[in-house]
Write an enzyme that holds these catalytic residues in place. Structure first.
Site, PDB file in Angstrom:
ATOM      1  N   GLU A  32      33.588  38.205  33.518  1.00  0.00           N
ATOM      2  CA  GLU A  32      32.488  37.574  34.248  1.00  0.00           C
ATOM      3  C   GLU A  32      31.902  36.327  33.570  1.00  0.00           C
ATOM      4  OE1 GLU A  32      30.896  41.511  36.544  1.00  0.00           O
ATOM      5  OE2 GLU A  32      30.354  41.354  34.450  1.00  0.00           O
TER       6      GLU A  32
HETATM    7  C1  TNX Z   1      31.304  45.033  36.065  1.00  0.00           C
HETATM    8  S1  TNX Z   1      33.694  45.930  34.415  1.00  0.00           S
HETATM    9  C2  TNX Z   1      31.264  44.739  34.725  1.00  0.00           C
HETATM   10  C3  TNX Z   1      30.208  45.321  33.886  1.00  0.00           C
HETATM   11  C4  TNX Z   1      29.193  46.067  34.711  1.00  0.00           C
HETATM   12  C5  TNX Z   1      29.896  46.888  35.747  1.00  0.00           C
HETATM   13  C6  TNX Z   1      28.977  47.743  36.555  1.00  0.00           C
HETATM   14  C7  TNX Z   1      33.429  44.621  33.820  1.00  0.00           C
HETATM   15  C8  TNX Z   1      34.513  44.089  33.071  1.00  0.00           C
HETATM   16  N1  TNX Z   1      32.252  44.043  34.055  1.00  0.00           N
HETATM   17  O1  TNX Z   1      29.588  44.320  33.130  1.00  0.00           O
HETATM   18  O2  TNX Z   1      28.467  46.879  33.864  1.00  0.00           O
HETATM   19  O3  TNX Z   1      30.604  46.032  36.608  1.00  0.00           O
HETATM   20  O4  TNX Z   1      29.684  48.608  37.393  1.00  0.00           O
END
Ligand code: TNX
Length: 496
Positions: A304
């Site tokens: 992200e």
């Molecule tokens: C996505 S999984 C994210 C996390 C969040 C999660 C909540 C991932 C690599 N990134 O930062 O905690 O969704 O479901």
């Protein structure tokens, strides 16, 4: 029990036959757990403790019912991935009317035989019986893990150990720890004590703060290793770094971050790895993490990177990857990491069913291996139902059936199935803040996922009714352990 499989075993073994004479082994006196080699002692101790907890008396003398643990090799060090490997985890369990024999070439395999044996026990008043079976079993995937977020809300050592215990029962062998994020920092780093003196004290709103000291982390690594569970630490960069920036005076290399972050947004922070100071801080951190971690992997996140310009993201990821290999470890990153990964040994963890799929399949074609964590099936922070008290729903609601009814080899179209190294479930803690909530989100769903990871690929698509009764049969054991689990409406649980 379902017609095709009469024993309450989960994950279901590869092959089970009923021996003749088909009478149960009755345990109505003390049991002696016998070993043929020092390497078998740990699984023997595990089995003894579990039997004692069921009020089965064990004796050191060679009398009573014998449970023999036979180790057939002296060569059972973990493989280059830090796990035993499929051959080593293979075991055979034979129950006759006089005793039990478990045979494997590794202590891990003997432990798996022991967990199978414990699930076979049938309560009969004050005695126990074991059906007369021969089981030949081996995992489908060598990597079967859980990713556990300690950053949003902390879970202290004793609770992490309990999660290891749950993993062991279900034949998982990896615990991946998400040790830092925007909301907090959970591992003591001696060269930068502020990380925990400052950001060890913060958490998501309503969550728990805290951190693992290095001694506690070492204790956890050892506790897990004793049970054949590999610890994979994650230091998530360059995004998800607000807690680091909050703790360290690095305003010049990241965003100025004076206040702790207690929300649940993602993707707003950046550690500027094009800056030598930031890179040297990260070097200090990863060097300490590597020293504390005997396993071969450091997970470096990469997910992200919403506020990071594309080019800088690519060079940052490449720099982090190089750092990991320079300190003698191998890197794992989330999907997005493929944009900058330079080394094909780097493993990509697939999580978002909606993005980066083409990049993932291309990376696999180039030789990267993949850990499957498709959020819509294995993100155990997703609610079971819309009214469930804990968790989120961005990847959908995940009822027990959703955690079972999927197939890793075809989940991502065009992904070369041979590149799948294994499966990791995940639990993120934005809205899960207590031990009870953690266990209720994990159980029962971790069990069907264990079957997807361990048991042979079925000929027909998985259906909940193939596992529901075996799942229900775990309730008594989980209750006895004091593990809260969610009594999903999809399963007919025994009356409480
Ligand atoms: C996505 S999984 C994210 C996390 C969040 C999660 C909540 C991932 C690599 N990134 O930062 O905690 O969704 O479901």
């Amino acid at each position: 029990m379902d017609r095709n499989f009469p024993h309450p075993l989960i994950p279901v073994p590869k092959k089970t036959v009923t021996n003749t004479p088909a009478s149960n082994l009755v345990i109505d006196g003390p049991v002696s757990v016998i070993t043929n080699a020092s390497g078998a002692q740990q699984p023997a101790d595990y089995l003894t403790a579990e039997l004692n907890a069921l009020d089965v008396a064990t004796t050191a003398a060679a009398e009573g019912t014998a449970i023999a643990l036979e180790l057939t090799s002296e060569n059972y060090a973990p493989n280059a991935d830090g796990v035993p490997g499929i051959e080593a985890e293979t075991y055979r369990l034979t129950v006759t009317d006089t005793g039990v024999e478990i045979v494997s070439s590794s202590p891990a395999g003997l432990q798996h035989g022991a967990t199978t044996l414990l699930q076979l026990l049938i309560a009969d008043g004050a005695t126990w019986q074991i059906p007369p079976v021969t089981i030949e079993d081996a995992p489908r995937y060598a990597w079967r893990g859980l990713s556990f977020d300690l950053a949003r809300s902390f879970s202290p050592l004793v609770e992490i150990k309990e999660v290891v215990d749950v993993l062991v029962e279900l034949k998982y062998n990896v615990l991946h720890l998400h040790l830092c994020d925007d909301q907090g920092w959970r591992l003591q780093i001696r060269s930068h004590p502020e990380l925990t003196t400052v950001s060890g004290q913060t958490a998501v709103e309503g969550g728990r703060s805290g951190f693992l000291t290095q001694e506690e982390y070492r204790e956890l690594v050892e506790y897990a290793a004793d049970r054949h569970v590999l610890i994979v630490p994650e230091i998530d960069v360059p995004g998800h770094t607000h807690a680091l920036l909050h703790a360290l005076p690095l305003a010049d290399v990241g965003r100025t971050a004076p206040d702790p972050y207690t929300g649940i947004d993602v993707g707003f922070s950046e550690l500027r790895l094009d800056d030598p100071t930031a890179l040297s801080v990260l070097t200090d951190i990863l060097t300490e993490v590597a020293e504390l971690t005997p396993g071969p992997w450091i997970h470096v996140g990469g997910d992200e990177p919403f506020v990071i310009p594309a080019e800088r993201y690519v060079t940052s990821v490449a720099a982090v990857e190089k750092l990991v290999y320079d300190i003698g470890k191998k890197a794992i990153g989330w999907n997005e990491f493929v944009r900058g990964a330079q080394r094909t040994e780097t493993v990509i963890q697939h999580w978002n069913p909606r993005t980066e799929l083409a990049a993932l399949t291309n990376a696999a074609r180039r030789g990267h291996r993949v850990i499957m964590s498709p959020a819509s099936h294995v993100y155990l922070d997703m609610q079971y139902t819309a009214d469930h008290p804990y968790g989120q729903d961005w990847a959908g609601l995940i009822e027990v059936a959703d955690s079972y009814e999927w197939e890793p080899s075809t989940n991502v179209p065009d992904l070369d199935a041979d590149q799948i190294m294994g499966i990791e479930a995940a639990i993120w803690m934005e809205k899960i803040h207590t031990r009870e909530a953690v266990l209720e989100m994990l159980l029962p769903r971790l069990a069907p996922i264990a079957e997807v990871a361990w048991s042979p690929q079925p000929q027909h698509p998985r259906k909940l009714d193939q596992v529901a009764e075996r799942l229900a049969a775990q309730a008594t054991r989980w209750e006895r352990k004091g593990w809260p689990f969610h009594r999903s409406q999809q399963v007919q649980w025994p009356a409480q």
